[in-house]
Design a protein around this motif. Structure first.
Motif, PDB file in Angstrom:
ATOM      1  N   LEU A 155       0.826  -1.218   0.000  1.00  0.00           N
ATOM      2  CA  LEU A 155       0.000   0.000   0.000  1.00  0.00           C
ATOM      3  C   LEU A 155       0.853   1.258   0.000  1.00  0.00           C
ATOM      4  CD1 LEU A 155      -2.808  -1.079   2.503  1.00  0.00           C
ATOM      5  CD2 LEU A 155      -3.093  -0.631   0.056  1.00  0.00           C
ATOM      6  N   GLY A 156       2.067   1.156   0.534  1.00  0.00           N
ATOM      7  CA  GLY A 156       2.976   2.299   0.536  1.00  0.00           C
ATOM      8  C   GLY A 156       3.961   2.306  -0.609  1.00  0.00           C
ATOM      9  N   HIS A 157       3.861   1.336  -1.499  1.00  0.00           N
ATOM     10  CA  HIS A 157       4.795   1.218  -2.617  1.00  0.00           C
ATOM     11  C   HIS A 157       4.347   2.133  -3.756  1.00  0.00           C
ATOM     12  CE1 HIS A 157       7.335  -0.500  -5.726  1.00  0.00           C
ATOM     13  NE2 HIS A 157       7.860  -1.363  -4.865  1.00  0.00           N
ATOM     14  N   PRO A 158       5.218   3.018  -4.242  1.00  0.00           N
ATOM     15  CA  PRO A 158       4.786   3.998  -5.253  1.00  0.00           C
ATOM     16  C   PRO A 158       4.461   3.401  -6.615  1.00  0.00           C
ATOM     17  CG  PRO A 158       7.161   4.135  -4.897  1.00  0.00           C
ATOM     18  CD  PRO A 158       6.622   3.209  -3.839  1.00  0.00           C
ATOM     19  N   ASP A 159       4.851   2.151  -6.869  1.00  0.00           N
ATOM     20  CA  ASP A 159       4.632   1.566  -8.187  1.00  0.00           C
ATOM     21  C   ASP A 159       3.619   0.425  -8.165  1.00  0.00           C
ATOM     22  OD1 ASP A 159       6.744   3.049  -9.714  1.00  0.00           O
ATOM     23  OD2 ASP A 159       8.009   2.104  -8.203  1.00  0.00           O
ATOM     24  N   VAL A 160       2.874   0.282  -7.063  1.00  0.00           N
ATOM     25  CA  VAL A 160       1.971  -0.861  -6.899  1.00  0.00           C
ATOM     26  C   VAL A 160       0.579  -0.383  -6.522  1.00  0.00           C
ATOM     27  CG1 VAL A 160       1.481  -2.914  -5.504  1.00  0.00           C
ATOM     28  CG2 VAL A 160       3.834  -2.441  -6.247  1.00  0.00           C
ATOM     29  N   THR A 161      -0.411  -1.060  -7.052  1.00  0.00           N
ATOM     30  CA  THR A 161      -1.775  -0.924  -6.567  1.00  0.00           C
ATOM     31  C   THR A 161      -2.278  -2.309  -6.171  1.00  0.00           C
ATOM     32  OG1 THR A 161      -4.017  -0.155  -7.098  1.00  0.00           O
ATOM     33  CG2 THR A 161      -2.770  -1.124  -8.893  1.00  0.00           C
ATOM     34  N   VAL A 162      -2.858  -2.425  -4.994  1.00  0.00           N
ATOM     35  CA  VAL A 162      -3.356  -3.705  -4.503  1.00  0.00           C
ATOM     36  C   VAL A 162      -4.777  -3.891  -5.024  1.00  0.00           C
ATOM     37  CG1 VAL A 162      -3.889  -5.117  -2.486  1.00  0.00           C
ATOM     38  CG2 VAL A 162      -1.910  -3.580  -2.451  1.00  0.00           C
ATOM     39  N   THR A 163      -4.977  -4.954  -5.794  1.00  0.00           N
ATOM     40  CA  THR A 163      -6.273  -5.177  -6.436  1.00  0.00           C
ATOM     41  C   THR A 163      -7.157  -6.160  -5.686  1.00  0.00           C
ATOM     42  OG1 THR A 163      -5.299  -6.904  -7.829  1.00  0.00           O
ATOM     43  CG2 THR A 163      -5.337  -4.664  -8.716  1.00  0.00           C
ATOM     44  N   ALA A 164      -6.558  -7.035  -4.863  1.00  0.00           N
ATOM     45  CA  ALA A 164      -7.367  -8.019  -4.146  1.00  0.00           C
ATOM     46  C   ALA A 164      -6.622  -8.514  -2.921  1.00  0.00           C
ATOM     47  CB  ALA A 164      -7.709  -9.202  -5.047  1.00  0.00           C
ATOM     48  N   ALA A 165      -7.373  -8.667  -1.837  1.00  0.00           N
ATOM     49  CA  ALA A 165      -6.850  -9.248  -0.596  1.00  0.00           C
ATOM     50  C   ALA A 165      -7.740 -10.441  -0.263  1.00  0.00           C
ATOM     51  CB  ALA A 165      -6.876  -8.213   0.531  1.00  0.00           C
ATOM     52  N   VAL A 166      -7.279 -11.619  -0.598  1.00  0.00           N
ATOM     53  CA  VAL A 166      -8.097 -12.834  -0.498  1.00  0.00           C
ATOM     54  C   VAL A 166      -7.963 -13.451   0.887  1.00  0.00           C
ATOM     55  CG1 VAL A 166      -8.470 -15.162  -1.400  1.00  0.00           C
ATOM     56  CG2 VAL A 166      -7.878 -13.289  -2.966  1.00  0.00           C
ATOM     57  N   SER A 167      -9.110 -13.773   1.488  1.00  0.00           N
ATOM     58  CA  SER A 167      -9.132 -14.495   2.759  1.00  0.00           C
ATOM     59  C   SER A 167     -10.445 -15.260   2.870  1.00  0.00           C
ATOM     60  CB  SER A 167      -8.986 -13.544   3.953  1.00  0.00           C
ATOM     61  OG  SER A 167      -9.199 -14.241   5.163  1.00  0.00           O
TER      62      SER A 167
END
Length: 341
Positions: free
Chosen positions: A22-34
């Motif tokens: 979430l703090g990475h400037p080049d990443v977007t988190v699209t799914a958190a599976v649980s």
């Protein structure tokens, strides 16, 4: 932007992956599976992420498209889940123990079950940048080593590769409670864990197989659970080859790790933190390595320390992702740790 998804996002490693990504400037988190937390807000399980995300945990069938898929599920889960995702089009980064050992016979010996996908074992590259950087640039399947294995390998590999170690190595590891995961168990309740220094693996811990495979030396290992929440510290007791002295050991470490962004040589003669100490590494992706000589200079204790959830897990995985996608290795991993802590 790199689209990243996490399977097993409700666990401690999953939470660290979310924090870093979430703090990475080049990443977007699209799914958190649980599977156990589907529909719940991510920051309800990981309260440190409040105001950083509005994500909710989703089921596997809502995974969607992504560029990199992190599997943070438990041991024996990866070998059943990941084979069905090979056509997903994403780089797979597994943080379970299921693809760390190349030989299915060795896997069965240490994990107690036959491997469900033995043909896939040789297709995974070990996720340790310090020894596998070139292969990681093109790897589509990556297996991150265990936390104590990472510390042990980084302590031993410079000396074993240079032929400075003679005979068997004994690794004595200490680990905090977060290494056991977030699920309740008899040994994890506060009344049993608080104040304890429990030798839960006096010999034959499975990480010794990873260390032996990576270093090429015979390894024995014991593990003690200590009262800390985060942190791993390993003491590797070795016999030095003929003619090896303190200066050669120090020079070998310094030369080997001179250009490594996350390994520091810490072997000072004075000071409170003259050898690697996990307390000051909490939250960071550093592994500190050091040494002390004894036995009239013929024996050495090699020391390494790291945060088991970061350099021993999620941080190492993100570092591998950075390498694979051609990003600077330190991107999103600059947090230096805390002192005092």
């Amino acid at each position: 932007m790199i689209r990243a998804a996490i399977i097993g996002a409700a666990g401690y490693i999953g939470g660290e992956l979310l924090r870093l990504l979430l703090g990475h400037p080049d990443v977007t988190v699209t799914a958190a599976v649980s599977a156990s937390s589907t529909g719940r807000r991510v920051d309800g399980t990981h309260p440190n992420l409040r105001s950083l995300t509005d994500l909710t945990f989703c089921a596997m069938d809502r995974l969607g498209a992504c560029d990199v898929l992190f599997h943070a599920g438990g041991h024996r889960a990866g070998m059943t889940v990941l084979p069905g995702l090979l056509d997903h089009g994403a780089v797979l980064v597994d943080l379970s123990g299921d693809f760390r050992l190349a030989d299915p016979v060795v896997y069965e010996r240490w994990y107690g079950v036959a491997h469900a996908a033995p043909r896939l074992l040789p297709t995974f590259v070990p996720g340790l940048p310090e020894t596998q950087r070139k292969r990681l640039t093109q790897a589509d399947r990556i297996s991150v080593p265990g936390c104590m294995a990472t510390a042990g390998i980084l302590a031993l590999q410079p000396l074993t590769a240079a032929g400075l170690v003679a005979g068997q190595v004994w690794v004595d590891a200490r680990t905090g409670s977060s290494g056991s995961g977030g699920r309740p168990g008899e040994g994890n309740v506060h009344a049993e864990r608080a104040g304890a220094m429990r030798v839960f693996a006096p010999a034959g811990h499975r990480h010794e197989a990873e260390i032996a495979e990576a270093t090429g030396v015979e390894v024995g290992m014991s593990v003690t659970g200590v009262e800390a929440v985060r942190g791993v510290q390993v003491l590797c007791r070795v016999r030095l080859a003929e003619g090896v002295d303190e200066r050669l050991v120090r020079d070998t470490y310094r030369l080997r790790y001179a250009d490594e962004p996350f390994v520091r040589v810490v072997a000072q003669r004075r000071g409170l933190y003259r050898l690697p100490e996990p307390k000051i590494l909490a939250g960071s992706n550093f592994c500190d390595v050091g040494f002390a000589l004894g036995g009239r200079g013929r024996e050495a204790v090699l020391v390494a320390a790291l945060d088991n959830l970061v350099k021993g897990g999620a941080g190492n995985a993100v570092q591998c992702m950075n390498i694979r996608f051609g990003l600077p290795e330190r991107r999103g991993l600059d947090f230096p740790g805390l002192h005092p802590n």
